[in-house]
Write a protein that holds these residues in place. Structure first.
Motif, mmCIF file in Angstrom:
data_model
loop_
_atom_site.group_PDB
_atom_site.id
_atom_site.type_symbol
_atom_site.label_atom_id
_atom_site.label_comp_id
_atom_site.label_asym_id
_atom_site.label_seq_id
_atom_site.Cartn_x
_atom_site.Cartn_y
_atom_site.Cartn_z
ATOM 1 N N LEU A 1 43.479 -0.791 30.485
ATOM 2 C CA LEU A 1 42.638 -0.215 31.526
ATOM 3 C C LEU A 1 41.408 -1.083 31.754
ATOM 4 N N GLY A 2 40.859 -1.627 30.680
ATOM 5 C CA GLY A 2 39.725 -2.535 30.815
ATOM 6 C C GLY A 2 40.079 -3.774 31.616
ATOM 7 N N VAL A 3 41.306 -4.284 31.447
ATOM 8 C CA VAL A 3 41.761 -5.427 32.233
ATOM 9 C C VAL A 3 41.815 -5.071 33.714
ATOM 10 N N VAL A 4 42.313 -3.868 34.038
ATOM 11 C CA VAL A 4 42.352 -3.413 35.431
ATOM 12 C C VAL A 4 40.936 -3.330 35.998
ATOM 13 N N PHE A 5 40.011 -2.809 35.210
ATOM 14 C CA PHE A 5 38.624 -2.733 35.661
ATOM 15 C C PHE A 5 38.068 -4.133 35.936
ATOM 16 N N ASP A 6 38.406 -5.086 35.072
ATOM 17 C CA ASP A 6 37.933 -6.460 35.276
ATOM 18 C C ASP A 6 38.546 -7.082 36.527
ATOM 19 N N ILE A 7 39.844 -6.846 36.735
ATOM 20 C CA ILE A 7 40.520 -7.393 37.914
ATOM 21 C C ILE A 7 39.854 -6.889 39.193
ATOM 22 N N HIS A 8 39.498 -5.620 39.212
ATOM 23 C CA HIS A 8 38.894 -5.012 40.404
ATOM 24 C C HIS A 8 37.364 -5.072 40.382
ATOM 25 N N GLU A 9 36.805 -5.750 39.365
ATOM 26 C CA GLU A 9 35.352 -5.899 39.232
ATOM 27 C C GLU A 9 34.638 -4.555 39.282
ATOM 28 N N LEU A 10 35.218 -3.582 38.582
ATOM 29 C CA LEU A 10 34.606 -2.265 38.464
ATOM 30 C C LEU A 10 33.524 -2.324 37.382
ATOM 31 N N ALA A 11 32.295 -2.055 37.753
ATOM 32 C CA ALA A 11 31.161 -2.126 36.835
ATOM 33 C C ALA A 11 30.598 -0.737 36.595
ATOM 34 N N CYS A 12 30.203 -0.466 35.368
ATOM 35 C CA CYS A 12 29.649 0.831 35.013
ATOM 36 C C CYS A 12 28.212 0.936 35.509
ATOM 37 N N VAL A 13 27.952 1.891 36.379
ATOM 38 C CA VAL A 13 26.603 2.031 36.938
ATOM 39 C C VAL A 13 25.628 2.579 35.911
ATOM 40 N N ASP A 14 26.137 3.136 34.801
ATOM 41 C CA ASP A 14 25.270 3.675 33.757
ATOM 42 C C ASP A 14 25.093 2.717 32.587
ATOM 43 N N ASP A 15 25.752 1.572 32.641
ATOM 44 C CA ASP A 15 25.723 0.629 31.531
ATOM 45 C C ASP A 15 24.507 -0.287 31.646
#
Length: 254
Positions: free
Chosen positions: A21-35
């Motif tokens: 799932l983390g790889v998918v987030f990286d592929i789509h450049e999904l960034a945590c707004v709370d991080d």
């Protein structure tokens, strides 16, 4: 329109599915707004919102992203949504393993919108009380809300699922040895049953190799993001991407 084109919030995630799932987030450049943007993400914050403007509008509406999320993390529970676009409402997709997926319209924060005209008539509800949940996605929304409540009531570490970087492995079929390029512990060797040097990889041989890897704590990356598990690299050697569930803990996002 908001600069956010689509977003994902995960409220439950098996540790074994976190890295894909983390790889998918990286592929789509999904960034945590709370991080904290000054730190490297080494996991997924449950209950937090991950946003992206990459890939264009419609990642949720056309099923690309929801389908990929289900393929790599079938045991997760999440909400994904597109922003409203050109005067139209956004599209939300909600998923839980035992409920499947529900899609409907939403606003820019992922809140579900159901027009009054779409609601079932009282006579329909008398015959089929579940019709309201089907139209409104209430069962899915309740699951997401319950997940947020459990996360809020739990410890900070319970709201974070660690991930690790995938590694490359080479499988030498004649010897049965699988060489894993582990950047942390060095080259690892897993013993699988030997096979023929030439020809296609048989299904029993592939299952035996996967079982040997699992016994050693390794998982094959899902084909949805890594392609065929054993890609040809030579007559006798084949290559695959592997990962093992990360073990470290970290505090939840604030």
């Amino acid at each position: 329109m908001s600069p956010v084109e689509f977003a994902v919030s995960v409220v439950d995630l098996p540790a074994t599915e976190a890295t894909p799932l983390g790889v998918v987030f990286d592929i789509h450049e999904l960034a945590c707004v709370d991080d904290d943007p000054g730190t490297d993400r080494a996991g997924i914050y449950l209950g937090a919102t991950y946003t992206s403007t990459q890939g264009g509008y419609g990642a949720v509406a056309d099923e690309r992203l929801p389908g990929l999320l289900r393929a790599v993390a079938p045991g997760a529970t999440w909400l994904a949504w597109d922003d409203p676009h050109e005067g139209c409402l956004g599209t939300a997709a909600l998923y839980a393993p035992d409920l499947g997926v529900w899609t409907g319209e939403c606003d820019s924060s992922g809140e579900i919108y159901v027009p009054a005209a779409a609601l079932p008539r009282p006579e329909v509800l008398q015959v089929d009380p579940g019709a309201l949940a089907v139209v409104t996605g209430l069962a899915w929304q309740d699951r997401i809300v319950a997940g947020h409540r459990e996360l809020a009531a739990g410890s900070p570490a319970a709201g974070f699922v660690p991930i690790c970087a995938p590694v490359e492995a080479e499988w030498d079929r004649p010897s049965g040895l699988i060489y894993i390029d582990d950047p942390v512990a060095g080259t690892q060797i897993v013993h699988a049953p030997p096979g023929p040097a030439l020809g296609q990889i048989s299904e029993p041989a592939a299952r035996a190799a996967a079982a040997a890897l699992a016994q050693g704590g390794w998982q094959l990356m899902p084909t949805a993001i890594a392609g065929p598990p054993w890609q040809r690299a030579g007559h006798a050697t084949h290559v695959a991407q592997l990962y093992r569930p990360a073990g470290q803990a970290a505090p939840a996002a604030t």
